[in-house]
Design an enzyme around this catalytic site. Structure first.
Site, PDB file in Angstrom:
ATOM      1  N   GLU A  54     -35.670  28.373  -5.989  1.00  0.00           N
ATOM      2  CA  GLU A  54     -34.428  27.841  -5.097  1.00  0.00           C
ATOM      3  C   GLU A  54     -32.993  27.780  -5.897  1.00  0.00           C
ATOM      4  O   GLU A  54     -32.980  27.132  -7.075  1.00  0.00           O
ATOM      5  CB  GLU A  54     -34.830  26.611  -4.346  1.00  0.00           C
ATOM      6  CG  GLU A  54     -33.963  26.230  -3.411  1.00  0.00           C
ATOM      7  CD  GLU A  54     -34.598  25.344  -2.182  1.00  0.00           C
ATOM      8  OE1 GLU A  54     -35.229  25.863  -1.389  1.00  0.00           O
ATOM      9  OE2 GLU A  54     -34.532  24.140  -2.292  1.00  0.00           O
ATOM     10  N   LYS A  56     -30.099  25.422  -5.392  1.00  0.00           N
ATOM     11  CA  LYS A  56     -29.993  24.221  -4.827  1.00  0.00           C
ATOM     12  C   LYS A  56     -29.048  23.361  -5.650  1.00  0.00           C
ATOM     13  O   LYS A  56     -29.530  22.756  -6.641  1.00  0.00           O
ATOM     14  CB  LYS A  56     -31.333  23.337  -4.631  1.00  0.00           C
ATOM     15  CG  LYS A  56     -31.514  22.240  -4.046  1.00  0.00           C
ATOM     16  CD  LYS A  56     -32.768  21.515  -3.972  1.00  0.00           C
ATOM     17  CE  LYS A  56     -33.028  20.394  -3.209  1.00  0.00           C
ATOM     18  NZ  LYS A  56     -34.524  19.919  -2.986  1.00  0.00           N
ATOM     19  N   LYS A 116     -32.721  29.269   3.419  1.00  0.00           N
ATOM     20  CA  LYS A 116     -32.819  27.989   3.484  1.00  0.00           C
ATOM     21  C   LYS A 116     -32.072  27.227   4.173  1.00  0.00           C
ATOM     22  O   LYS A 116     -30.935  26.951   3.858  1.00  0.00           O
ATOM     23  CB  LYS A 116     -33.090  27.444   2.341  1.00  0.00           C
ATOM     24  CG  LYS A 116     -33.925  26.072   2.201  1.00  0.00           C
ATOM     25  CD  LYS A 116     -35.492  26.561   2.010  1.00  0.00           C
ATOM     26  CE  LYS A 116     -36.446  25.537   2.084  1.00  0.00           C
ATOM     27  NZ  LYS A 116     -36.347  24.246   1.438  1.00  0.00           N
ATOM     28  N   GLU A 165     -42.612  25.953   8.163  1.00  0.00           N
ATOM     29  CA  GLU A 165     -42.563  24.598   7.396  1.00  0.00           C
ATOM     30  C   GLU A 165     -43.413  23.559   8.148  1.00  0.00           C
ATOM     31  O   GLU A 165     -42.760  23.069   9.302  1.00  0.00           O
ATOM     32  CB  GLU A 165     -41.425  24.167   6.727  1.00  0.00           C
ATOM     33  CG  GLU A 165     -41.369  22.923   6.052  1.00  0.00           C
ATOM     34  CD  GLU A 165     -40.103  22.522   5.289  1.00  0.00           C
ATOM     35  OE1 GLU A 165     -39.500  23.603   4.561  1.00  0.00           O
ATOM     36  OE2 GLU A 165     -39.721  21.747   5.641  1.00  0.00           O
ATOM     37  N   ASN A 186     -44.509  21.142   3.513  1.00  0.00           N
ATOM     38  CA  ASN A 186     -43.534  20.613   2.523  1.00  0.00           C
ATOM     39  C   ASN A 186     -44.204  19.148   2.038  1.00  0.00           C
ATOM     40  O   ASN A 186     -44.676  18.037   2.860  1.00  0.00           O
ATOM     41  CB  ASN A 186     -42.192  20.342   3.195  1.00  0.00           C
ATOM     42  CG  ASN A 186     -41.038  20.078   2.506  1.00  0.00           C
ATOM     43  OD1 ASN A 186     -41.403  19.503   1.507  1.00  0.00           O
ATOM     44  ND2 ASN A 186     -39.791  20.321   2.918  1.00  0.00           N
ATOM     45  N   GLU A 216     -44.530  23.457  -0.925  1.00  0.00           N
ATOM     46  CA  GLU A 216     -43.114  23.241  -1.037  1.00  0.00           C
ATOM     47  C   GLU A 216     -42.718  21.843  -1.313  1.00  0.00           C
ATOM     48  O   GLU A 216     -43.160  20.913  -1.142  1.00  0.00           O
ATOM     49  CB  GLU A 216     -42.426  23.571   0.287  1.00  0.00           C
ATOM     50  CG  GLU A 216     -42.637  24.780   0.899  1.00  0.00           C
ATOM     51  CD  GLU A 216     -41.836  24.655   2.206  1.00  0.00           C
ATOM     52  OE1 GLU A 216     -42.132  25.718   2.935  1.00  0.00           O
ATOM     53  OE2 GLU A 216     -40.963  23.867   2.436  1.00  0.00           O
ATOM     54  N   SER A 217     -41.867  21.707  -2.487  1.00  0.00           N
ATOM     55  CA  SER A 217     -41.280  20.508  -2.845  1.00  0.00           C
ATOM     56  C   SER A 217     -42.106  19.605  -3.961  1.00  0.00           C
ATOM     57  O   SER A 217     -43.162  19.688  -3.858  1.00  0.00           O
ATOM     58  CB  SER A 217     -40.745  19.608  -1.710  1.00  0.00           C
ATOM     59  OG  SER A 217     -39.904  20.167  -0.864  1.00  0.00           O
TER      60      SER A 217
HETATM   61  O1  LIG Z   1     -34.537  17.946  -1.024  1.00  0.00           O
HETATM   62  C1  LIG Z   1     -34.119  17.304  -0.001  1.00  0.00           C
HETATM   63  O2  LIG Z   1     -33.694  15.867  -0.437  1.00  0.00           O
HETATM   64  C2  LIG Z   1     -34.440  17.655   1.435  1.00  0.00           C
HETATM   65  C3  LIG Z   1     -33.851  16.493   2.383  1.00  0.00           C
HETATM   66  C4  LIG Z   1     -34.078  16.735   3.600  1.00  0.00           C
HETATM   67  C5  LIG Z   1     -34.401  18.069   4.167  1.00  0.00           C
HETATM   68  C6  LIG Z   1     -34.656  18.999   3.368  1.00  0.00           C
HETATM   69  C7  LIG Z   1     -34.603  18.880   1.782  1.00  0.00           C
HETATM   70  N1  LIG Z   1     -35.035  19.791   1.212  1.00  0.00           N
HETATM   71  C8  LIG Z   1     -35.167  21.144   1.417  1.00  0.00           C
HETATM   72  C9  LIG Z   1     -36.444  21.690   0.561  1.00  0.00           C
HETATM   73  O3  LIG Z   1     -37.308  21.751   1.140  1.00  0.00           O
HETATM   74  C10 LIG Z   1     -36.442  21.628  -0.890  1.00  0.00           C
HETATM   75  O4  LIG Z   1     -34.943  22.071  -1.450  1.00  0.00           O
HETATM   76  C11 LIG Z   1     -37.427  22.654  -1.541  1.00  0.00           C
HETATM   77  O5  LIG Z   1     -38.779  22.629  -1.035  1.00  0.00           O
HETATM   78  C12 LIG Z   1     -37.402  22.653  -2.974  1.00  0.00           C
HETATM   79  O6  LIG Z   1     -37.701  21.209  -3.269  1.00  0.00           O
HETATM   80  P1  LIG Z   1     -37.673  20.637  -4.789  1.00  0.00           P
HETATM   81  O7  LIG Z   1     -38.419  21.703  -5.715  1.00  0.00           O
HETATM   82  O8  LIG Z   1     -38.307  19.489  -4.770  1.00  0.00           O
HETATM   83  O9  LIG Z   1     -36.148  20.680  -5.088  1.00  0.00           O
END
Ligand SMILES: O=C(O)c1ccccc1NCC(=O)[C@H](O)[C@H](O)COP(=O)(O)O
Length: 261
Positions: A54, A56, A116, A165, A186, A216-217
């Site tokens: 991503e 970001k 996204k 998601e 997520n 995800e995340s």
């Molecule tokens: O990332 C956040 O803080 C967030 C807050 C509110 C809504 C969505 C959010 N993130 C979007 C995502 O789904 C993430 O950017 C993506 O899954 C990657 O996650 P990470 O690897 O933890 O940066």
């Protein structure tokens, strides 16, 4: 009001404004409207590592992640690393992204691009297509079952892959339908920001095998992926872990090399 409600409320106002400035007919004139899209779901099915990397800059949970990089370098770096696809955050207010980021990424690489975004209107799908996306994200927490059906079916008419998601069982049950390609779990609760990989594990056996499963995340090392693969996950969306480094492409390269060892 929780952050997701706030983002969605702001998004509705933003989309109405965008619609009043750029008519659908103008979006449809984009040369990218004729582009043959690349399927992220297909790439994930045939990949050993399954990484979706991503772009970001910042997020509500972490504020600034990286403000110094440019999208072009990040996209080229991710492509060279061998990722299956790139996710580009296009929300400006909360994530510091834009549709221009998507366009720049499109011009810089030839891998599937995920827009996204917090999709609440078909208009955003036309934008996604016009700015070079191959995949759209639908978030079950902010959509009704009817909206998920309407938006996913519309996305398919534009030849866009659909990643849906969810974060819990209720969202999953209302969402399963044939117009989706990938089901993403997520690990981050978008209302509280708590991250827990167990969410992916516990929902995995409720996802039918016809869908590519994406976790995800909160994925910050290869052990997390090795833990999730036995649960049937073929895709792993990673943002902060790569974006917090000086060179996300190099970071993704090392990650994938270690994973495929
Ligand atoms: O990332 C956040 O803080 C967030 C807050 C509110 C809504 C969505 C959010 N993130 C979007 C995502 O789904 C993430 O950017 C993506 O899954 C990657 O996650 P990470 O690897 O933890 O940066």
């Amino acid at each position: 009001m929780n952050i997701l409600d706030k983002i969605t409320l702001d998004k509705r106002k933003e989309v109405e404004l965008r619609k009043s400035l750029i008519p659908v007919s103008q979006l449809e004139q984009s040369v990218l409207f004729e582009r043959v899209t690349i399927s992220l779901a297909n790439n994930l099915r045939h990949s050993k590592s399954g990484i979706i990397a991503e772009h970001k800059r910042r997020s509500p949970s972490k504020s600034v992640i990286n403000n110094t990089l440019n999208v072009q370098d990040v996209a080229k770096g991710y492509e060279a690393a061998g990722v299956c696809g790139m996710s580009v955050l296009t929300d400006g207010k909360y994530f510091g992204g834009s549709l221009d980021d998507l366009l720049t990424a499109r011009a810089s690489c030839n891998i599937p691009l995920l827009r996204k975004e917090f999709i609440i209107d078909e208009y955003q799908l036309l934008e996604a297509k016009a700015y070079g996306a191959d995949v759209i994200l639908l978030i079950a927490a902010i959509l009704s079952k009817d909206e998920i059906k309407q938006f996913s079916e519309f996305a398919k008419t534009l030849n866009l892959d659909v990643l849906l998601e969810v974060h819990n069982e209720e969202e999953l049950h209302k969402s399963i339908m044939p117009s989706l390609d990938m089901l993403g779990v997520n690990n981050r609760n978008l209302k509280t920001f708590d991250v827990n990989l167990d969410i992916s594990k516990s929902l995995s056996n409720l996802i039918p095998d016809d869908f590519v499963k994406v976790s995800e995340s909160g994925i910050s090392n290869i052990n997390a992926i090795k833990e999730l693969q036995p649960y049937g996950y073929q895709g792993f969306l990673i943002g902060e872990n790569f974006m917090k480094t000086d060179n996300p492409g190099v970071s993704a390269t090392e990650f994938i090399q270690n994973l495929e060892k």
